[in-house]
Design a protein around this motif. Sequence first.
Motif, PDB file in Angstrom:
ATOM      1  N   UNK A 106      98.648  44.151  62.456  1.00 54.94           N
ATOM      2  CA  UNK A 106      98.186  44.998  63.564  1.00 54.94           C
ATOM      3  C   UNK A 106      97.702  44.130  64.712  1.00 54.94           C
ATOM      4  N   UNK A 107      97.938  44.606  65.938  1.00 54.73           N
ATOM      5  CA  UNK A 107      97.428  43.859  67.081  1.00 54.73           C
ATOM      6  C   UNK A 107      95.925  44.082  67.200  1.00 54.73           C
ATOM      7  N   UNK A 108      95.302  43.314  68.088  1.00 52.41           N
ATOM      8  CA  UNK A 108      93.844  43.325  68.179  1.00 52.41           C
ATOM      9  C   UNK A 108      93.310  44.702  68.546  1.00 52.41           C
ATOM     10  N   UNK A 109      93.910  45.373  69.523  1.00 52.01           N
ATOM     11  CA  UNK A 109      93.415  46.680  69.955  1.00 52.01           C
ATOM     12  C   UNK A 109      93.502  47.697  68.813  1.00 52.01           C
ATOM     13  N   UNK A 110      94.572  47.658  68.043  1.00 55.44           N
ATOM     14  CA  UNK A 110      94.707  48.573  66.916  1.00 55.44           C
ATOM     15  C   UNK A 110      93.607  48.335  65.890  1.00 55.44           C
ATOM     16  N   UNK A 111      93.319  47.059  65.628  1.00 49.53           N
ATOM     17  CA  UNK A 111      92.240  46.726  64.704  1.00 49.53           C
ATOM     18  C   UNK A 111      90.892  47.211  65.233  1.00 49.53           C
ATOM     19  N   UNK A 112      90.679  47.066  66.526  1.00 50.19           N
ATOM     20  CA  UNK A 112      89.418  47.517  67.125  1.00 50.19           C
ATOM     21  C   UNK A 112      89.272  49.029  67.002  1.00 50.19           C
ATOM     22  N   UNK A 113      90.346  49.746  67.252  1.00 50.06           N
ATOM     23  CA  UNK A 113      90.302  51.206  67.115  1.00 50.06           C
ATOM     24  C   UNK A 113      90.118  51.601  65.654  1.00 50.06           C
ATOM     25  N   UNK A 114      90.765  50.878  64.754  1.00 50.96           N
ATOM     26  CA  UNK A 114      90.631  51.156  63.326  1.00 50.96           C
ATOM     27  C   UNK A 114      89.184  50.994  62.885  1.00 50.96           C
ATOM     28  N   UNK A 115      88.548  49.917  63.343  1.00 52.72           N
ATOM     29  CA  UNK A 115      87.173  49.677  62.921  1.00 52.72           C
ATOM     30  C   UNK A 115      86.191  50.635  63.578  1.00 52.72           C
ATOM     31  N   UNK A 116      86.476  51.048  64.790  1.00 50.46           N
ATOM     32  CA  UNK A 116      85.596  52.054  65.382  1.00 50.46           C
ATOM     33  C   UNK A 116      85.728  53.377  64.635  1.00 50.46           C
ATOM     34  N   UNK A 117      86.932  53.683  64.158  1.00 53.39           N
ATOM     35  CA  UNK A 117      87.142  54.875  63.341  1.00 53.39           C
ATOM     36  C   UNK A 117      86.326  54.782  62.054  1.00 53.39           C
ATOM     37  N   UNK A 118      86.352  53.619  61.398  1.00 56.19           N
ATOM     38  CA  UNK A 118      85.565  53.444  60.181  1.00 56.19           C
ATOM     39  C   UNK A 118      84.075  53.572  60.461  1.00 56.19           C
TER      40      UNK A 118
ATOM     41  N   UNK B  18      85.053  48.780  73.038  1.00 57.55           N
ATOM     42  CA  UNK B  18      85.520  48.247  71.754  1.00 57.55           C
ATOM     43  C   UNK B  18      86.269  46.932  71.950  1.00 57.55           C
ATOM     44  N   UNK B  19      86.746  46.697  73.168  1.00 60.87           N
ATOM     45  CA  UNK B  19      87.509  45.474  73.412  1.00 60.87           C
ATOM     46  C   UNK B  19      86.608  44.279  73.718  1.00 60.87           C
ATOM     47  N   UNK B  20      85.580  44.478  74.534  1.00 59.10           N
ATOM     48  CA  UNK B  20      84.763  43.315  74.919  1.00 59.10           C
ATOM     49  C   UNK B  20      83.588  43.063  73.984  1.00 59.10           C
ATOM     50  N   UNK B  21      83.406  43.899  72.968  1.00 60.23           N
ATOM     51  CA  UNK B  21      82.256  43.710  72.072  1.00 60.23           C
ATOM     52  C   UNK B  21      82.660  43.448  70.629  1.00 60.23           C
ATOM     53  N   UNK B  22      83.968  43.347  70.361  1.00 62.06           N
ATOM     54  CA  UNK B  22      84.426  43.236  68.970  1.00 62.06           C
ATOM     55  C   UNK B  22      84.505  41.786  68.513  1.00 62.06           C
ATOM     56  N   UNK B  23      84.697  41.633  67.199  1.00 60.16           N
ATOM     57  CA  UNK B  23      84.932  40.316  66.634  1.00 60.16           C
ATOM     58  C   UNK B  23      86.354  39.857  66.926  1.00 60.16           C
ATOM     59  N   UNK B  24      86.719  38.697  66.389  1.00 56.50           N
ATOM     60  CA  UNK B  24      88.040  38.123  66.634  1.00 56.50           C
ATOM     61  C   UNK B  24      89.115  38.861  65.834  1.00 56.50           C
ATOM     62  N   UNK B  25      90.361  38.605  66.181  1.00 50.42           N
ATOM     63  CA  UNK B  25      91.479  39.200  65.469  1.00 50.42           C
ATOM     64  C   UNK B  25      91.449  38.797  64.000  1.00 50.42           C
ATOM     65  N   UNK B  26      91.124  37.536  63.722  1.00 49.81           N
ATOM     66  CA  UNK B  26      91.067  37.063  62.335  1.00 49.81           C
ATOM     67  C   UNK B  26      89.975  37.805  61.556  1.00 49.81           C
ATOM     68  N   UNK B  27      88.785  37.926  62.156  1.00 52.49           N
ATOM     69  CA  UNK B  27      87.673  38.602  61.484  1.00 52.49           C
ATOM     70  C   UNK B  27      88.009  40.050  61.170  1.00 52.49           C
TER      71      UNK B  27
END
Length: 372
Positions: free
Chosen positions: A1-13, A321-330
């Motif tokens: 998943x790209x970074x934005x998708x991961x960020x949206x996924x984690x905000x959903x969680x 969610x984009x400027x406050x999230x962790x890295x893509x790896x995290x």
Amino acid sequence: MDLLTLQEYWWFLVSIIGALFVFMTFVQGGQTLLYTLAKTEDERDLLINSLGRKWELTFTALVMFGGALFAAFPLFYAVSFGGAYFVWMAILFCFIIQAVSYEYRKKPNNFFGERFYEVLLYINGSLGIFLIGVALATLFTGGNFVLNDMNLSHWTKSSYGLEALFNPFNVAFGLMLVFLSRLQAGLYFLNSLDEEAITQRVKSVVKTNFIMFLVLFLYVLVTILISNGLVYDPKTGIVSVMSMKFLHTFLDYPALLAVLLVGVVALLYGVYIALAKNAHKAIFFTGFGTVVTVTIVLLILGIDHSVIYPSLADMQSSLTIENSSGSHYTLSVMAVVSLMVPFVLGYIIVVWRSMDKTKLTIDEVKSDSHHY
């Protein structure tokens, strides 16, 4: 998943965990009803021991909510928990005294007496939940912080979060959660206790708290829909004001509006069958409705280029969610770990059913030498 998708996924969680916590606050709501539903010491012991079976789940949900925010959106965690310091420390104190109360209320030679710890439980159930509601409301109304080029933040008010108590929306949000927790507590007692004297008093408690909750919920929901919101440009990151932002979000994503309506209807139906048909299983409908509704209310902050934490001091310092999230790896590694969540929830459900297989009675509490 790209970074934005991961960020949206984690905000959903994060939204789901937050919603589960809000549902579990029926424990705190029950703590505020000890002297409303119980008229004798035996009846209070019954209520407290019923809640005592679940209070750790509420505390765990709160820790998971904070932990998920810390891991997935560390800048948001640092700004909110570090800046609104007094509010979060007050919340922490309210939950510490809850743990102490359950542990020491029935200890032999209790120096302070049972009533002292029951007062602490009331404080946890009222002030603690109110402050959490205020803190959640600031996701919509914002906080007084500023970020520099190094993403270091400082709070611009010496009250460090307490100023949020002067915003009517924040106060209404906090009170809404208090009355919701009390409403859910009444339905929980109806489902878990075998004591006719208490269950006969539940209906009036449910009715009163439902009316108060409904008024506040309508105010909060309408305010969210008609108020201006902040949006950011995904290319430049520039934040701007948008009229009726969240109404536009629901129009852009009609499926979210449909799910929100399902949640609200389920909650209303649960209250209806409890009041009109004396249904003991009503909490499962209101619980489902609460989780769905709160999930959607939190989720809309993290989609459609919305701001998850507006800055009242400097609009361009607002968090997304984009400027406050962790890295893509995290986020990727934690996404794999998150696949274990359904198993954890399954375990909780099995344990819950085991504990509530039979309704709790006063005689059962008395026969347990280690009760709360």
